[in-house]
Write a protein that holds these residues in place. Structure first.
Motif, PDB file in Angstrom:
ATOM      1  N   LEU A 155       1.008  -1.210  -0.051  1.00 20.41           N
ATOM      2  CA  LEU A 155       0.063  -0.103   0.017  1.00 20.41           C
ATOM      3  C   LEU A 155       0.763   1.290  -0.143  1.00 20.41           C
ATOM      4  CD1 LEU A 155      -2.727  -1.226   2.614  1.00 20.41           C
ATOM      5  CD2 LEU A 155      -3.132  -0.400  -0.047  1.00 20.41           C
ATOM      6  N   GLU A 156       2.130   1.183   0.757  1.00 21.33           N
ATOM      7  CA  GLU A 156       2.975   2.319   0.674  1.00 21.33           C
ATOM      8  C   GLU A 156       3.360   2.506  -0.634  1.00 21.33           C
ATOM      9  OE1 GLU A 156       3.456   4.593   2.824  1.00 21.33           O
ATOM     10  OE2 GLU A 156       3.408   3.737   4.763  1.00 21.33           O
ATOM     11  N   THR A 179       1.958   1.829  -3.474  1.00 18.72           N
ATOM     12  CA  THR A 179       0.652   2.337  -4.118  1.00 18.72           C
ATOM     13  C   THR A 179       0.574   3.937  -3.824  1.00 18.72           C
ATOM     14  OG1 THR A 179      -0.181  -0.032  -4.244  1.00 18.72           O
ATOM     15  CG2 THR A 179      -1.640   2.050  -4.910  1.00 18.72           C
ATOM     16  N   LYS A 180       0.736   4.213  -2.713  1.00 15.14           N
ATOM     17  CA  LYS A 180       0.320   5.567  -2.364  1.00 15.14           C
ATOM     18  C   LYS A 180       1.682   6.268  -2.850  1.00 15.14           C
ATOM     19  CE  LYS A 180       0.645   8.410   1.887  1.00 15.14           C
ATOM     20  NZ  LYS A 180       0.550   8.668   3.276  1.00 15.14           N
ATOM     21  N   TYR A 216      -4.705   9.844  -3.101  1.00 12.81           N
ATOM     22  CA  TYR A 216      -4.406   8.401  -2.261  1.00 12.81           C
ATOM     23  C   TYR A 216      -5.092   8.418  -0.883  1.00 12.81           C
ATOM     24  CZ  TYR A 216      -1.098  11.761  -0.415  1.00 12.81           C
ATOM     25  OH  TYR A 216      -0.230  12.832   0.084  1.00 12.81           O
ATOM     26  N   LYS A 231      -7.633   6.951  -0.079  1.00 13.73           N
ATOM     27  CA  LYS A 231      -8.338   5.744   0.153  1.00 13.73           C
ATOM     28  C   LYS A 231      -7.100   4.689   0.692  1.00 13.73           C
ATOM     29  CE  LYS A 231     -10.375   1.595  -2.291  1.00 13.73           C
ATOM     30  NZ  LYS A 231     -10.358   1.080  -3.674  1.00 13.73           N
ATOM     31  N   GLU A 232      -5.894   4.854  -0.001  1.00 12.62           N
ATOM     32  CA  GLU A 232      -4.874   4.106   0.439  1.00 12.62           C
ATOM     33  C   GLU A 232      -4.343   4.482   2.028  1.00 12.62           C
ATOM     34  OE1 GLU A 232      -4.986   3.186  -3.317  1.00 12.62           O
ATOM     35  OE2 GLU A 232      -5.083   4.916  -2.383  1.00 12.62           O
ATOM     36  N   ASP A 233      -4.625   5.721   2.430  1.00 19.07           N
ATOM     37  CA  ASP A 233      -4.285   6.159   3.768  1.00 19.07           C
ATOM     38  C   ASP A 233      -5.194   5.526   4.836  1.00 19.07           C
ATOM     39  OD1 ASP A 233      -2.132   7.803   3.545  1.00 19.07           O
ATOM     40  OD2 ASP A 233      -3.159   9.833   3.402  1.00 19.07           O
ATOM     41  N   LEU A 287      -4.243   1.960   5.049  1.00 19.15           N
ATOM     42  CA  LEU A 287      -3.265   1.624   5.985  1.00 19.15           C
ATOM     43  C   LEU A 287      -3.519   1.860   7.322  1.00 19.15           C
ATOM     44  CD1 LEU A 287      -0.637   3.773   3.765  1.00 19.15           C
ATOM     45  CD2 LEU A 287      -0.473   1.414   4.573  1.00 19.15           C
TER      46      LEU A 287
END
Length: 358
Positions: A140-141, A143-144, A154, A156-158, A161
Motif C-alpha cells: 500500500l505504501e 501504491t500511495k 491516495y 483511500k490508501e491512507d 493503511l
C-alpha cells in the motif's frame, strides 16, 4: 452316654444353624439396596494463566492432544457428565465410592505439555499474521507513493493503511501477551459438582439430585468418601457397616458351624450397582439398581477378582457376601471381558473412614 448326648447336641446345633442359612438374592437386595445411590459428576476444567486470564475446556483427548469445548467464557462451557455408584456408610450422610468417580481423569503433566504446544502455535500464528500485515503495508505504501508521484488522490490508501496498522498493533500486543504466558506457572483447576439420587426414587428435575461434597480421597486405592450437604442420612436408607476386620477372614462360631453345614457365607458375593448410570436405572417405577451374583476367583492383599458382570457406572458399588457383609468396593473390570471385575478390599475403606476428623 455323655458322648452320645454331646454328639446329639452338636448335630442339633448344626441343624439349627443350617436352618438359618445364607441370605437369598432377593433378601440381600431387600436388605441393602436402599443404601446404594447413583452418583452424578458434572465437571469442567479451568486453565488459569500466570497473567490472570482464564480459559475453560470440557475434557482433554489424550490421543489427539486436543481440548474439547475450549472457550474463553465460563458461561459457554459444556460440562462433562459422568456417573458412578456409591453407598451410605454412616448416619451423617457419608457415602463411599471410587476416587475416579469424583476426581479428574486427565494427566495434568500431559495436559500442560499440550497446552504449551497450543500456545506456542498461537504465537507462531500471530507472528505470521504480523508479517503478512507488514507485506500488505509495504504494498500500500508503494501504491500511495506512485499515486503521489502521479498527482493522484491516495486518501483511500491512507484510510486502509490506518486500519491495517491498527490491526497489526493489536496482533503485536497479543503476541507480547502470549510471550509472557508460562503454562508451568499457570494452574489447571478441576471444577466439579457432585450429586446423588436415591435408589427407587424419581429423578425428573434438577432438584431431585441431592448435592454432595467430597470429603477425602485415596487415589492409591481408588477410594473416596463424599457427604450429603445436609450431613444426614435419611432414616429409610440402609447404612452399610464398614468392618474393622475383613469378613472374608473372620468367622464367628455360628459362621463356622454354618460353614461345616455347607453354608459358607463367603462362597459367593453380590454387587449392587447402577450399570450404565441412568441409562439402565431409569424405569417406569423410578431409578433402580441392579444386583448381580458371582464367585471370588482371586484374592490379593489389596483386591479381589470376582465373576460379576458390570458396565461403566458400576464403579464404587458395594460388594457383599451372602450375609450382606461388606467385603469390597468395585473399581475396575478386565478390558477383554465384562464378566470379571476387581474390588478394593474393605480394610482400605475402613482406614480411609477412620482418617476423617471425628
Amino acid at each position: 452316654m455323655r458322648k452320645k448326648i454331646l454328639s446329639l447336641v452338636t448335630m442339633l446345633v448344626v441343624v439349627l444353624l443350617a436352618s438359618c442359612g445364607n441370605l437369598t438374592t432377593d433378601e440381600i437386595n431387600e436388605k441393602c439396596a436402599s443404601g446404594v445411590v447413583l452418583i452424578r459428576n458434572q465437571s469442567y476444567f479451568e486453565v488459569r494463566l500466570n497473567n490472570g486470564e482464564s480459559f475453560y475446556f470440557t475434557d482433554f483427548n489424550k490421543e489427539e492432544e486436543t481440548f474439547e469445548g475450549w472457550t474463553s467464557e465460563r458461561s459457554e462451557i459444556e460440562k462433562n457428565e459422568s456417573y458412578g455408584t456409591g453407598f451410605f456408610i454412616s448416619d451423617k450422610g457419608l457415602i463411599a465410592t471410587n476416587h475416579h468417580v469424583v476426581a479428574s481423569k486427565i494427566d495434568e503433566d500431559e495436559a500442560k505439555r499440550s497446552l504449551t504446544e497450543m500456545f506456542n502455535n498461537y504465537k507462531e500464528a500471530c507472528y505470521g499474521e504480523y508479517y503478512s500485515y507488514n507485506e500488505e503495508i509495504e504494498g500500500l505504501e508503494d501504491t500511495k507513493q506512485e499515486k503521489f508521484n502521479a498527482g493522484e488522490d491516495y486518501s483511500k490508501e491512507d484510510s486502509i493503511l490506518a486500519e491495517i496498522r491498527q490491526e497489526r498493533a493489536e496482533i503485536e500486543t497479543r503476541y507480547r501477551e502470549l510471550e509472557r504466558i508460562n503454562i508451568h506457572k499457570s494452574k489447571l483447576i478441576y471444577h466439579r459438582e457432585i450429586g446423588i439420587s436415591y435408589n427407587n426414587s424419581w429423578v425428573k428435575k434438577e432438584s431431585d439430585v441431592i448435592p454432595c461434597t467430597v470429603l477425602k480421597t485415596d487415589a492409591q486405592h481408588d477410594l473416596a468418601i463424599i457427604q450429603l450437604d445436609s450431613k444426614v442420612t435419611p432414616s429409610e436408607n440402609y447404612i452399610f457397616n464398614v468392618p474393622a476386620v475383613d469378613p472374608l477372614n473372620s468367622y464367628s462360631f455360628k459362621d463356622n458351624m454354618k460353614k461345616k453345614a455347607g453354608e459358607d457365607k463367603n462362597s459367593s458375593v453380590y454387587m449392587i450397582s447402577f450399570n450404565l448410570g441412568p441409562q439402565l436405572a431409569l424405569t417406569t417405577e423410578g431409578i433402580k439398581s441392579q444386583i448381580n451374583l458371582g464367585n471370588i476367583s482371586q484374592k490379593t492383599d489389596e483386591q479381589l477378582l470376582y465373576s460379576i458382570p458390570s458396565l461403566p457406572g458400576s464403579s464404587g458399588s458395594p460388594v457383599v457376601n451372602e450375609q450382606g457383609e461388606l467385603v469390597a468396593v468395585n473399581f475396575a473390570g478386565l478390558s477383554t471381558t465384562q464378566s470379571f471385575n476387581y474390588g478394593i478390599r474393605v480394610k482400605f475403606l475402613y482406614s480411609l473412614l477412620q482418617s476423617l476428623p471425628k
